[in-house]
Design an enzyme around this catalytic site. Structure first.
Site, short mmCIF file in Angstrom:
data_model
loop_
_atom_site.label_atom_id
_atom_site.label_comp_id
_atom_site.label_asym_id
_atom_site.label_seq_id
_atom_site.Cartn_x
_atom_site.Cartn_y
_atom_site.Cartn_z
N SER A 96 0.80 -1.21 0.07
CA SER A 96 -0.13 0.08 0.24
C SER A 96 0.86 1.67 -0.03
O SER A 96 1.17 1.03 1.20
CB SER A 96 -0.91 0.12 1.00
N LYS A 171 -6.96 1.52 -2.63
CA LYS A 171 -7.69 1.62 -0.42
C LYS A 171 -6.80 2.13 -0.11
O LYS A 171 -7.13 2.02 0.78
CB LYS A 171 -5.96 0.60 -1.31
N LYS A 239 0.56 5.30 8.39
CA LYS A 239 1.52 5.39 6.96
C LYS A 239 0.39 5.92 5.93
O LYS A 239 0.44 6.95 4.98
CB LYS A 239 2.69 4.47 6.62
#
Length: 292
Positions: A96, A171, A239
């Site tokens: 990701s 995502k 993140k």
């Protein structure tokens, strides 16, 4: 069946690589910490000594590493994938990362005669272990079709969502929704405890109504037991929320709830909870409420 190099054998990558071996593929796995390759070796895969060793001769290269700089290093480093993959090799990035970095790397792959898909996953450790991941795929349609046997071995819901970078964009949206749901569940748990409600019974009935969600079903046990063994670490969700807020700013989109949740995730990370499962957002609510 394909010859696959799998780079990154952590919480998610290890079970995914094992599923590929069990599906009949030939898998050479590489991880910077060799001990994490044990499960792959026990399943019949080969433990590679380097990225070059894993990639040389592979038809497919799969990546599952933490962040954009890691993907860039694995692909573009002097001993990386781009330097050793043969033309026509299919690269599948399950990591990701930032959509703009994905598009940049996909363009470079194309210039080198390589096929590239961004295929981030959702489902956490349980989804990886059960081959039940949701996979959102960006890239060329022909490359997606070629990769379907790989996806079928590790995922349950697999959807081609658009061109390069689209998988990472979807995502990012997924991570926004998940973080907001976990935070809402954590706040509900602290609220219910404050009133002495039978928490297990309360979560059972909430799960049967409109408040029910995959997050409630999968994360309530962590919160009930105050057990936060990582299935997906807060540091990684921190993140991901950075990716969401940055991409939203670039698009001129306002995400009021997303910005707040991103700050709460950042606070959890700053308070030392980064190595815990993201259900440990409960600890942040408890700190704010003076009940920790």
């Amino acid at each position: 069946m394909s010859s696959i190099a799998f780079i990154g054998l952590g919480i998610m990558g290890s079970p995914m690589a094992v599923h590929l071996v069990r599906a009949g593929h030939s898998v050479a796995g590489y991880n910077r910490s060799p001990a994490k390759a044990k499960a792959l070796a026990e399943a019949g895969g080969r433990v590679a000594a380097s990225i070059a060793d894993a990639v040389t001769g592979a038809e497919v290269v799969a990546l599952m590493v933490p962040d954009s700089p890691d993907v860039r290093d694995v692909l573009t480093g002097d001993d990386g994938v781009f330097a050793h993959a043969a033309p026509g090799t299919l690269i599948i990035d399950f990591s990701s990362i930032r959509p703009d970095v994905t598009r940049e790397l996909a363009e470079e792959a194309g210039r080198r005669g390589l096929r590239y898909l961004d295929a981030p996953v959702s489902g956490g450790e349980a989804g990886a272990r059960n081959a039940a991941l949701s996979i959102m795929v960006g890239g060329d349609g022909d490359a997606f079709e070629a990769a379907e046997p790989i996806f079928d071995a590790v995922g349950k819901t697999v959807v081609h969502v658009g061109p390069s970078g689209a998988g990472q964009t979807v995502k990012a949206a997924n991570q926004l929704i998940v973080a907001a749901n976990i935070e809402a569940l954590a706040e509900a748990v602290v609220f219910l405890r404050a009133y002495g409600v039978d928490l297990e019974a309360a979560l059972e009935v909430l799960g049967g109504g409109l408040a029910g969600s995959a997050v409630l079903a999968q994360k309530q046990a962590n919160m009930l037991n105050h057990s936060f063994e990582p299935g997906f670490r807060i540091a990684l969700h921190h993140k991901d929320m950075g990716i969401v807020t940055s991409a939203a700013r670039e698009a001129g989109v306002v995400l009021p709830l997303g910005a707040l949740v991103a700050q709460l995730v950042a606070a959890a990370n700053a308070n030392g909870d980064g190595g815990l499962d993201h259900s440990a957002l409960l600890r942040g609510v408890e700190r704010l409420s003076g009940t920790s």
